[in-house]
Design a protein around this motif. Structure first.
Motif, PDB file in Angstrom:
ATOM      1  N   GLU A  31     -60.169 -12.893  39.043  1.00 47.87           N
ATOM      2  CA  GLU A  31     -59.991 -12.545  40.448  1.00 47.87           C
ATOM      3  C   GLU A  31     -59.879 -11.036  40.639  1.00 47.87           C
ATOM      4  OE1 GLU A  31     -56.540 -14.621  41.739  1.00 47.87           O
ATOM      5  OE2 GLU A  31     -57.209 -16.549  40.936  1.00 47.87           O
ATOM      6  N   GLU A  32     -60.277 -10.561  41.815  1.00 52.95           N
ATOM      7  CA  GLU A  32     -60.121  -9.145  42.139  1.00 52.95           C
ATOM      8  C   GLU A  32     -58.641  -8.811  42.321  1.00 52.95           C
ATOM      9  OE1 GLU A  32     -62.437  -7.815  45.413  1.00 52.95           O
ATOM     10  OE2 GLU A  32     -64.330  -8.557  44.597  1.00 52.95           O
ATOM     11  N   THR A  33     -58.313  -7.565  42.027  1.00 55.92           N
ATOM     12  CA  THR A  33     -56.917  -7.147  42.140  1.00 55.92           C
ATOM     13  C   THR A  33     -56.651  -6.484  43.490  1.00 55.92           C
ATOM     14  OG1 THR A  33     -57.393  -5.023  41.105  1.00 55.92           O
ATOM     15  CG2 THR A  33     -56.681  -6.829  39.666  1.00 55.92           C
ATOM     16  N   LYS A  34     -55.388  -6.472  43.848  1.00 52.10           N
ATOM     17  CA  LYS A  34     -54.947  -5.889  45.108  1.00 52.10           C
ATOM     18  C   LYS A  34     -54.028  -4.710  44.821  1.00 52.10           C
ATOM     19  CE  LYS A  34     -52.144  -7.115  49.169  1.00 52.10           C
ATOM     20  NZ  LYS A  34     -51.318  -8.168  49.781  1.00 52.10           N
ATOM     21  N   SER A  35     -54.068  -3.693  45.676  1.00 54.24           N
ATOM     22  CA  SER A  35     -53.227  -2.512  45.486  1.00 54.24           C
ATOM     23  C   SER A  35     -51.777  -2.816  45.860  1.00 54.24           C
ATOM     24  CB  SER A  35     -53.733  -1.345  46.341  1.00 54.24           C
ATOM     25  OG  SER A  35     -55.030  -0.975  45.968  1.00 54.24           O
ATOM     26  N   ASP A  94     -46.875  -7.270  46.749  1.00 52.61           N
ATOM     27  CA  ASP A  94     -47.133  -8.477  47.529  1.00 52.61           C
ATOM     28  C   ASP A  94     -48.225  -9.267  46.828  1.00 52.61           C
ATOM     29  OD1 ASP A  94     -47.713 -10.443  49.326  1.00 52.61           O
ATOM     30  OD2 ASP A  94     -48.284  -9.123  50.971  1.00 52.61           O
ATOM     31  N   ALA A  95     -47.859 -10.411  46.269  1.00 46.76           N
ATOM     32  CA  ALA A  95     -48.803 -11.190  45.469  1.00 46.76           C
ATOM     33  C   ALA A  95     -49.718 -12.046  46.325  1.00 46.76           C
ATOM     34  CB  ALA A  95     -48.041 -12.055  44.476  1.00 46.76           C
ATOM     35  N   GLY A  96     -50.309 -11.432  47.359  1.00 46.33           N
ATOM     36  CA  GLY A  96     -51.321 -12.124  48.155  1.00 46.33           C
ATOM     37  C   GLY A  96     -52.653 -12.151  47.451  1.00 46.33           C
ATOM     38  N   ALA A  97     -52.716 -11.520  46.277  1.00 49.19           N
ATOM     39  CA  ALA A  97     -53.881 -11.520  45.393  1.00 49.19           C
ATOM     40  C   ALA A  97     -53.385 -11.124  44.013  1.00 49.19           C
ATOM     41  CB  ALA A  97     -54.941 -10.540  45.894  1.00 49.19           C
ATOM     42  N   ARG A  98     -54.258 -11.159  43.026  1.00 48.31           N
ATOM     43  CA  ARG A  98     -53.852 -10.765  41.681  1.00 48.31           C
ATOM     44  C   ARG A  98     -53.499  -9.277  41.668  1.00 48.31           C
ATOM     45  NH1 ARG A  98     -55.934  -9.220  36.475  1.00 48.31           N
ATOM     46  NH2 ARG A  98     -58.029  -8.818  37.293  1.00 48.31           N
ATOM     47  N   ILE A  99     -52.440  -8.935  40.963  1.00 48.47           N
ATOM     48  CA  ILE A  99     -51.959  -7.554  40.878  1.00 48.47           C
ATOM     49  C   ILE A  99     -52.092  -7.049  39.438  1.00 48.47           C
ATOM     50  CG2 ILE A  99     -49.964  -6.031  41.144  1.00 48.47           C
ATOM     51  CD1 ILE A  99     -50.932  -7.076  43.792  1.00 48.47           C
ATOM     52  N   ALA A 100     -52.632  -5.840  39.297  1.00 52.56           N
ATOM     53  CA  ALA A 100     -52.677  -5.166  37.998  1.00 52.56           C
ATOM     54  C   ALA A 100     -52.411  -3.691  38.271  1.00 52.56           C
ATOM     55  CB  ALA A 100     -54.025  -5.366  37.313  1.00 52.56           C
ATOM     56  N   SER A 101     -51.222  -3.210  37.928  1.00 51.94           N
ATOM     57  CA  SER A 101     -50.831  -1.845  38.269  1.00 51.94           C
ATOM     58  C   SER A 101     -50.098  -1.186  37.112  1.00 51.94           C
ATOM     59  CB  SER A 101     -49.925  -1.824  39.506  1.00 51.94           C
ATOM     60  OG  SER A 101     -50.622  -2.258  40.652  1.00 51.94           O
ATOM     61  N   ARG A 102     -50.048   0.153  37.187  1.00 57.13           N
ATOM     62  CA  ARG A 102     -49.347   0.920  36.169  1.00 57.13           C
ATOM     63  C   ARG A 102     -48.601   2.068  36.840  1.00 57.13           C
ATOM     64  NH1 ARG A 102     -52.072   4.481  31.289  1.00 57.13           N
ATOM     65  NH2 ARG A 102     -50.098   5.214  30.382  1.00 57.13           N
ATOM     66  N   PHE A 103     -47.389   2.336  36.362  1.00 56.63           N
ATOM     67  CA  PHE A 103     -46.557   3.399  36.919  1.00 56.63           C
ATOM     68  C   PHE A 103     -45.995   4.233  35.767  1.00 56.63           C
ATOM     69  CE2 PHE A 103     -46.194  -0.554  39.282  1.00 56.63           C
ATOM     70  CZ  PHE A 103     -46.647  -0.180  40.543  1.00 56.63           C
ATOM     71  N   THR A 126     -52.854 -20.628  41.365  1.00 56.89           N
ATOM     72  CA  THR A 126     -52.092 -19.840  40.409  1.00 56.89           C
ATOM     73  C   THR A 126     -52.847 -18.570  40.030  1.00 56.89           C
ATOM     74  OG1 THR A 126     -51.126 -21.853  39.502  1.00 56.89           O
ATOM     75  CG2 THR A 126     -50.956 -19.877  38.172  1.00 56.89           C
ATOM     76  N   THR A 127     -52.151 -17.447  40.026  1.00 56.46           N
ATOM     77  CA  THR A 127     -52.717 -16.175  39.589  1.00 56.46           C
ATOM     78  C   THR A 127     -51.620 -15.373  38.895  1.00 56.46           C
ATOM     79  OG1 THR A 127     -54.033 -14.256  40.274  1.00 56.46           O
ATOM     80  CG2 THR A 127     -52.237 -14.918  41.731  1.00 56.46           C
ATOM     81  N   ASN A 128     -51.924 -14.129  38.509  1.00 56.16           N
ATOM     82  CA  ASN A 128     -50.895 -13.355  37.823  1.00 56.16           C
ATOM     83  C   ASN A 128     -50.643 -12.008  38.480  1.00 56.16           C
ATOM     84  OD1 ASN A 128     -52.047 -10.966  36.262  1.00 56.16           O
ATOM     85  ND2 ASN A 128     -53.404 -12.588  35.524  1.00 56.16           N
ATOM     86  N   VAL A 129     -49.412 -11.572  38.323  1.00 56.53           N
ATOM     87  CA  VAL A 129     -48.974 -10.236  38.705  1.00 56.53           C
ATOM     88  C   VAL A 129     -48.562  -9.548  37.414  1.00 56.53           C
ATOM     89  CG1 VAL A 129     -47.105  -8.947  39.808  1.00 56.53           C
ATOM     90  CG2 VAL A 129     -48.229 -10.794  41.045  1.00 56.53           C
ATOM     91  N   GLN A 130     -49.245  -8.460  37.070  1.00 57.77           N
ATOM     92  CA  GLN A 130     -48.970  -7.767  35.819  1.00 57.77           C
ATOM     93  C   GLN A 130     -48.879  -6.268  36.081  1.00 57.77           C
ATOM     94  OE1 GLN A 130     -50.702  -7.342  31.230  1.00 57.77           O
ATOM     95  NE2 GLN A 130     -51.934  -8.383  32.782  1.00 57.77           N
ATOM     96  N   TYR A 131     -47.853  -5.629  35.557  1.00 59.94           N
ATOM     97  CA  TYR A 131     -47.693  -4.205  35.765  1.00 59.94           C
ATOM     98  C   TYR A 131     -46.911  -3.597  34.607  1.00 59.94           C
ATOM     99  CZ  TYR A 131     -43.272  -5.907  37.687  1.00 59.94           C
ATOM    100  OH  TYR A 131     -42.077  -6.559  37.862  1.00 59.94           O
ATOM    101  N   PHE A 132     -47.105  -2.297  34.446  1.00 59.97           N
ATOM    102  CA  PHE A 132     -46.516  -1.557  33.328  1.00 59.97           C
ATOM    103  C   PHE A 132     -45.831  -0.333  33.897  1.00 59.97           C
ATOM    104  CE2 PHE A 132     -47.781   1.421  29.594  1.00 59.97           C
ATOM    105  CZ  PHE A 132     -46.504   1.357  29.069  1.00 59.97           C
TER     106      PHE A 132
END
Length: 348
Positions: A31-35, A94-103, A126-132
């Motif tokens: 799935e595409e990721t969301k900001s 906001d997990a209205g879409a898949r999240i992939a972020s880094r801080f 079901t989708t995933n929220v992943q961040y670092f």
């Protein structure tokens, strides 16, 4: 993606119990990721280019394959706090879409930074929220990170977190973990500096088929460094929690002190709680303490509350909320605290 091993112990043990790691697959990869939304002083926030080097190149996260994929493809934000400055940064996921972020946070000498993470929302599928998130905390700097997870029960939630502390750096982490279907939380804190200090508190509440998989590693390298881990929560229905906490006293960590405590309240006989507190030591003059407890509600407390006119269900609600409430009250935002308390009461 094929099955991966999450949150592996730094020193595998208990092989016969098969608890050294947790096998799982990443969900919603195609799935595409969301900001995400980042608020704060624009002067200290900038774009973090894809593939930017890690503060610690040896950090593997909850899973090295998942982390490498995230670093090489995810959007990123760099936060650079100047020396002696005081800043607050808010991050809304906001997990209205898949999240992939880094801080990536660089906190210069003598600076103060507060970071507020708020996660909610979800999808029908079901989708995933992943961040670092990485923190480079310079000498005499202070960092406080407050996180509230109210994600829907369709979300696979993966957080990688690394912290490096220099001399007299002071870091405090507060986690309130209520939502998510599967939660893989991996926290590695590197106390390199003399008299560096970190306190990490986590409160969680699981029901239905929720999973909380928590791994923490406190690496003491600096003299007189101090760490303190507290995880506490409650499970009902068929929820599961795994805690892998490691205190690692490296050579040179003279007069350092570390402690870890894991407490879990079992509200149903069908829940599962795994606790693996480890102590590793290469230095003589250190103090390390670890403890774990899991059990049902104290019948004396239950009887006392019921004798005051509360039903059994109401009495259980009071006991569980009183356990988690002190950590929620430390968030410091009335709106977020109210949302967290509402989520707790709905789940209980």
């Amino acid at each position: 993606m094929s099955e991966l091993l999450f949150n592996e112990l730094p020193r595998p043990t208990f092989r016969w119990l098969r608890v050294n790691h947790t096998p799982a697959s990443l969900l919603g990869e195609s799935e595409e990721t969301k900001s995400v939304l980042v608020k704060g002083n624009d002067a200290i926030i900038s774009e973090l280019p894809t593939g930017t080097a890690l503060i610690n190149p040896n950090y593997k996260g909850a899973n090295d394959v998942a982390l490498t994929q995230l670093v090489n493809s995810a959007e990123g934000y760099a936060v650079h706090v100047p020396a002696n400055a005081n800043e607050i940064v808010g991050i809304r996921i906001d997990a209205g879409a898949r999240i992939a972020s880094r801080f990536q946070f660089i906190v210069e000498e003598g600076a103060n930074l507060e970071v507020q993470f708020f996660l909610d929302g979800g999808l029908a599928n079901t989708t995933n929220v992943q961040y670092f998130n990485e923190y480079d905390v310079k000498a005499n700097a202070k960092v406080v990170v407050k996180k509230v997870n109210l994600l829907d029960d369709t979300i696979q939630h993966i957080e990688h977190r690394y912290t490096k502390l220099e001399d007299n750096a002071d870091v405090e982490y507060i986690n309130v973990e209520i939502g998510g279907k599967e939660n893989f939380l991996h926290y590695e804190h590197d106390l390199q500096g003399q008299s560096s200090k970190i306190v990490h508190d986590i409160a969680y509440l699981g029901n239905k088929e929720q999973k909380f998989d928590i791994a923490m590693l406190m690496s003491h390298g600096g003299k007189k460094s101090f760490s303190d881990i507290h995880t506490l929560g409650a499970l009902s229905d068929t929820a599961k929690k795994s805690f892998r906490g490691t205190l690692d006293f490296l050579r040179g960590a003279v007069a350092s002190e570390g402690a870890e405590e894991d407490t879990c309240l079992l509200l149903d006989p069908t829940v599962k709680s795994i606790s693996l507190p480890l102590l590793l030591c290469k230095e003589d003059n250190v103090v390390g303490n670890h403890a774990a407890s899991a059990g049902q509600i104290d019948q004396n407390k239950l009887f006392y509350l019921m004798s005051r006119g509360f039903s059994e269900v109401e009495a259980k609600h009071i006991i569980v909320e009183s356990m988690i409430r002190p950590i929620i009250d430390r968030i410091g935002d009335e709106v977020i605290e109210k949302a967290a308390l509402t989520a707790v009461r709905n789940k209980i």
